[in-house]
Design a protein around this motif. Structure first.
Motif, PDB file in Angstrom:
ATOM      1  N   LEU A  19       0.876  -1.135   0.015  1.00 30.79           N
ATOM      2  CA  LEU A  19       0.068  -0.089   0.044  1.00 30.79           C
ATOM      3  C   LEU A  19       0.766   1.379  -0.128  1.00 30.79           C
ATOM      4  CD1 LEU A  19      -2.955   0.965  -0.031  1.00 30.79           C
ATOM      5  CD2 LEU A  19      -2.904   0.833   2.555  1.00 30.79           C
ATOM      6  N   GLN A  20       1.923   1.242   0.829  1.00 35.94           N
ATOM      7  CA  GLN A  20       2.799   2.190   0.916  1.00 35.94           C
ATOM      8  C   GLN A  20       3.345   2.551  -0.638  1.00 35.94           C
ATOM      9  OE1 GLN A  20       4.838   0.989   4.233  1.00 35.94           O
ATOM     10  NE2 GLN A  20       4.710   2.948   5.025  1.00 35.94           N
ATOM     11  N   TRP A  22       2.122   1.620  -3.385  1.00 39.33           N
ATOM     12  CA  TRP A  22       1.153   2.256  -4.202  1.00 39.33           C
ATOM     13  C   TRP A  22       1.024   3.628  -4.229  1.00 39.33           C
ATOM     14  CZ3 TRP A  22      -4.149   3.743  -3.853  1.00 39.33           C
ATOM     15  CH2 TRP A  22      -4.798   3.824  -5.146  1.00 39.33           C
ATOM     16  N   PHE A  23       0.904   4.314  -3.061  1.00 40.35           N
ATOM     17  CA  PHE A  23       0.526   5.483  -2.777  1.00 40.35           C
ATOM     18  C   PHE A  23       1.688   6.262  -3.373  1.00 40.35           C
ATOM     19  CE2 PHE A  23      -3.049   4.850  -0.266  1.00 40.35           C
ATOM     20  CZ  PHE A  23      -3.837   5.961  -0.120  1.00 40.35           C
ATOM     21  N   ARG A  24       2.981   5.595  -3.057  1.00 41.87           N
ATOM     22  CA  ARG A  24       4.119   6.551  -3.402  1.00 41.87           C
ATOM     23  C   ARG A  24       4.135   6.551  -5.117  1.00 41.87           C
ATOM     24  NH1 ARG A  24       7.386   3.898  -0.677  1.00 41.87           N
ATOM     25  NH2 ARG A  24       7.609   2.098  -2.157  1.00 41.87           N
ATOM     26  N   GLU A  26       1.642   6.082  -7.423  1.00 39.04           N
ATOM     27  CA  GLU A  26       0.344   6.735  -7.974  1.00 39.04           C
ATOM     28  C   GLU A  26       0.326   8.139  -7.608  1.00 39.04           C
ATOM     29  OE1 GLU A  26      -1.620   5.250 -10.336  1.00 39.04           O
ATOM     30  OE2 GLU A  26      -0.100   3.675 -10.251  1.00 39.04           O
ATOM     31  N   TYR A  27       0.540   8.575  -6.372  1.00 39.47           N
ATOM     32  CA  TYR A  27       0.298   9.820  -6.004  1.00 39.47           C
ATOM     33  C   TYR A  27       1.420  10.611  -5.405  1.00 39.47           C
ATOM     34  CZ  TYR A  27      -4.205   7.756  -5.904  1.00 39.47           C
ATOM     35  OH  TYR A  27      -5.473   7.411  -6.587  1.00 39.47           O
ATOM     36  N   VAL A  29       2.945  10.277  -2.664  1.00 35.14           N
ATOM     37  CA  VAL A  29       2.511  10.541  -1.154  1.00 35.14           C
ATOM     38  C   VAL A  29       3.282   9.369  -0.323  1.00 35.14           C
ATOM     39  CG1 VAL A  29       0.770  10.553   0.514  1.00 35.14           C
ATOM     40  CG2 VAL A  29       0.272  11.484  -1.782  1.00 35.14           C
ATOM     41  N   GLU A  30       3.954   9.935   0.598  1.00 35.07           N
ATOM     42  CA  GLU A  30       4.706   8.964   1.558  1.00 35.07           C
ATOM     43  C   GLU A  30       3.734   8.483   2.358  1.00 35.07           C
ATOM     44  OE1 GLU A  30       7.452   7.005   1.272  1.00 35.07           O
ATOM     45  OE2 GLU A  30       8.123   8.245  -0.415  1.00 35.07           O
ATOM     46  N   LEU A  31       3.114   7.572   2.856  1.00 41.59           N
ATOM     47  CA  LEU A  31       2.376   7.018   3.593  1.00 41.59           C
ATOM     48  C   LEU A  31       3.074   6.285   4.739  1.00 41.59           C
ATOM     49  CD1 LEU A  31      -0.835   6.913   3.877  1.00 41.59           C
ATOM     50  CD2 LEU A  31      -0.920   4.684   3.067  1.00 41.59           C
ATOM     51  N   ALA A  36      -1.269   3.525   6.857  1.00 43.67           N
ATOM     52  CA  ALA A  36      -1.185   2.191   5.852  1.00 43.67           C
ATOM     53  C   ALA A  36      -1.887   1.208   6.578  1.00 43.67           C
ATOM     54  CB  ALA A  36       0.004   1.689   5.348  1.00 43.67           C
ATOM     55  N   LEU A  39      -5.582   2.102   7.043  1.00 41.20           N
ATOM     56  CA  LEU A  39      -6.368   2.137   6.115  1.00 41.20           C
ATOM     57  C   LEU A  39      -6.555   0.398   5.557  1.00 41.20           C
ATOM     58  CD1 LEU A  39      -7.799   3.508   3.374  1.00 41.20           C
ATOM     59  CD2 LEU A  39      -5.449   3.684   2.403  1.00 41.20           C
TER      60      LEU A  39
END
Length: 81
Positions: A19-20, A22-24, A26-27, A29-31, A36, A39
């Motif tokens: 998930l981290q 994917w966020f990094r 795609e967006y 963004v460091e989640l 994570a 979520l």
């Protein structure tokens, strides 16, 4: 009685990393790990049952198809007297 969808520590760790990433990717963004995991908990609780049920329905359809094949095979063995 419905049991909640739960994952092992190892599964949570692997899902968190995915998930981290994917966020990094795609967006940009460091989640954080905690965010994570929260979520993942939310998705499992709120959306997990829909995915789980879809899997059950798909499994039932496959099984029904196989049972039809078995019934046809058994009927083909029938002897006429």
């Amino acid at each position: 009685m419905t049991r909640p969808i739960t994952f092992s520590r190892e599964e949570i760790a692997a899902l968190t990393l995915r998930l981290q990433a994917w966020f990094r990717d795609e967006y940009e963004v460091e989640l954080g790990a905690l965010a994570a995991q929260m979520l993942i908990d939310f998705l499992a609780r709120e959306m997990g049952p829909a995915f789980y049920n879809r899997g059950l329905y798909d499994a039932q359809a496959v099984l029904a198809g196989r049972l039809d094949e078995i019934n046809e095979a058994i009927l083909s063995l029938e002897r006429r007297g």
